[in-house]
Design an enzyme around this catalytic site. Structure first.
Site, PDB file in Angstrom:
ATOM      1  NE  ARG A 291      65.982  56.466 -45.743  1.00  0.00           N
ATOM      2  CZ  ARG A 291      64.937  56.878 -44.998  1.00  0.00           C
ATOM      3  NH1 ARG A 291      63.880  56.101 -44.853  1.00  0.00           N
ATOM      4  NH2 ARG A 291      64.946  58.057 -44.435  1.00  0.00           N
TER       5      ARG A 291
ATOM      6  CD  GLU B  26      61.787  55.206 -51.554  1.00  0.00           C
ATOM      7  OE1 GLU B  26      61.572  54.029 -51.230  1.00  0.00           O
ATOM      8  OE2 GLU B  26      61.562  56.154 -50.797  1.00  0.00           O
TER       9      GLU B  26
ATOM     10  CG  HIS C   6      59.361  56.134 -48.254  1.00  0.00           C
ATOM     11  ND1 HIS C   6      60.662  56.338 -48.617  1.00  0.00           N
ATOM     12  CD2 HIS C   6      59.323  56.343 -46.907  1.00  0.00           C
ATOM     13  CE1 HIS C   6      61.381  56.671 -47.551  1.00  0.00           C
ATOM     14  NE2 HIS C   6      60.572  56.674 -46.489  1.00  0.00           N
TER      15      HIS C   6
HETATM   16  C1  DGY Z   1      61.960  59.130 -42.538  1.00  0.00           C
HETATM   17  O1  DGY Z   1      61.484  59.992 -41.804  1.00  0.00           O
HETATM   18  O2  DGY Z   1      63.169  58.901 -42.608  1.00  0.00           O
HETATM   19  C2  DGY Z   1      60.992  58.401 -43.364  1.00  0.00           C
HETATM   20  O3  DGY Z   1      61.578  57.452 -44.152  1.00  0.00           O
HETATM   21  C3  DGY Z   1      60.166  59.374 -44.167  1.00  0.00           C
HETATM   22  O4  DGY Z   1      58.830  59.073 -43.982  1.00  0.00           O
END
Ligand code: DGY
Length: 324
Positions: A243, A272, A290
């Site tokens: 993250r 983001e 992402h």
């Molecule tokens: C998740 O699944 O947590 C990812 O960051 C999304 O693609």
């Protein structure tokens, strides 16, 4: 779970892949956020009112206020993500709302993006692409775009869960030597020779490449700060597929500018899509929007997993992807 009955109302906060939506529509009366844009907390609360099942993704924040407002009807939140840091799990639990997520099926796709970040950051793939496209390429040069080789390098992985292990498996094929730190040491049969570090600091000191693969959480916020970056060997490469808020942007940008880090590859960002604009000014960083789990196969599998979980809840079972 007896409270979620056939023909319940579901609200889709984002458009899911068509095959997934079709299955959802076969089971629920569906209302959709047709704009497919990120809903603010108040928009989500307003539009989801009256639903029993709420389908969300990482772009929706579900603080306590959402549960306060929707608790009369809301029974299940299903998120098209492995991460659940956007959901107030404590509030969900208090209101007896089940939370389903979609782990495992996305590990390979995310590990591939980890490799994409690492290869591009190390071998300057983005700079190479720009050079060719812009017409600035004047031909092969002995010192042109010299990068850093993965072969034989130490890769430190923070977070050796399913995605971390899938990433390590691929990096091993590139002849990297894997070191890791995890809350718990893996069973030796899963380590596949990876070297365990009891502390993150000891991992950082060894990591010529350092990848953050741990799930986002309050305790990791701002983790990769100036002090931690200084522990990395000079010329290290940083990768983040966890993250964005795990990284202290000021500290990372400074280390990329002053040469302590060779480069970085980021797929996730604080705030983001409004990322720190200074990132776009740096050459030695590979930026990706992402897309860890963004393949058709994986997004379908994630959606189907949520639907299967809901079916299991309906028949009184506890699905493995039920967090609470
Ligand atoms: C998740 O699944 O947590 C990812 O960051 C999304 O693609």
């Amino acid at each position: 779970m007896e409270k979620v009955v056939e023909n319940s109302t579901a609200f889709l906060a984002r458009r899911y892949p068509p095959l997934v939506e079709e299955k959802i529509k076969n089971r629920y009366r569906v209302r959709c956020n047709n704009s497919d844009s990120r809903l603010s907390v108040s928009q989500l609360t307003e539009q989801a009112r009256g639903c029993e099942v709420l389908f969300v993704s990482v772009t929706e924040s579900l603080p306590r206020s959402v549960f306060d407002a929707l608790s009369d009807t809301l029974r299940v939140v299903a998120t098209l993500s492995v991460g659940v840091d956007h959901i107030d799990l404590g509030a969900a639990k208090e209101y007896g709302v089940k939370v389903l997520h979609s782990p495992d099926v996305l590990s390979d796709a995310c590990a591939e993006v980890g490799m994409m970040l690492m290869l591009n950051a190390a071998r300057r793939g983005h700079e190479a692409d720009r050079m060719v496209r812009s017409g600035r390429w004047t031909g092969w040069g002995p010192t042109q775009l010299l990068g850093k080789e993965l072969t034989g390098k130490k890769l430190g992985i923070l977070g050796m869960g399913r995605i971390g292990q899938a990433f390590a498996e691929r990096a091993r094929a590139f002849k990297m030597v894997i070191h890791y730190h995890n809350r718990h040491r893996l069973d030796p049969s899963l380590e596949c020779g990876a070297i365990y570090h009891e502390t993150v600091d000891s991992l950082l000191v060894k990591s010529e490449f350092f990848s953050i693969n741990a799930p986002g959480s309050d305790s990791l916020k701002g983790f990769l700060n100036q002090e931690k970056i200084q522990l990395l060997p000079k010329g290290a490469v940083v990768i983040n597929i966890s993250r964005g808020d795990v990284v202290d942007d000021d500290a990372l940008i400074q280390a990329l500018k002053n040469g302590h880090l060779f480069s970085a590859g980021l797929d996730v960002f604080k705030g983001e899509p409004d990322i720190d604009p200074r990132y776009a000014e740096l050459e030695n960083i590979y930026l990706s929007p992402h897309i860890g789990s963004a393949t058709t196969e994986t997004r379908n599998a994630m959606g189907f997993m949520l639907i299967d979980g809901l079916d299991e809840l309906k028949s009184g079972q506890r699905p493995t992807n039920c967090i609470i």
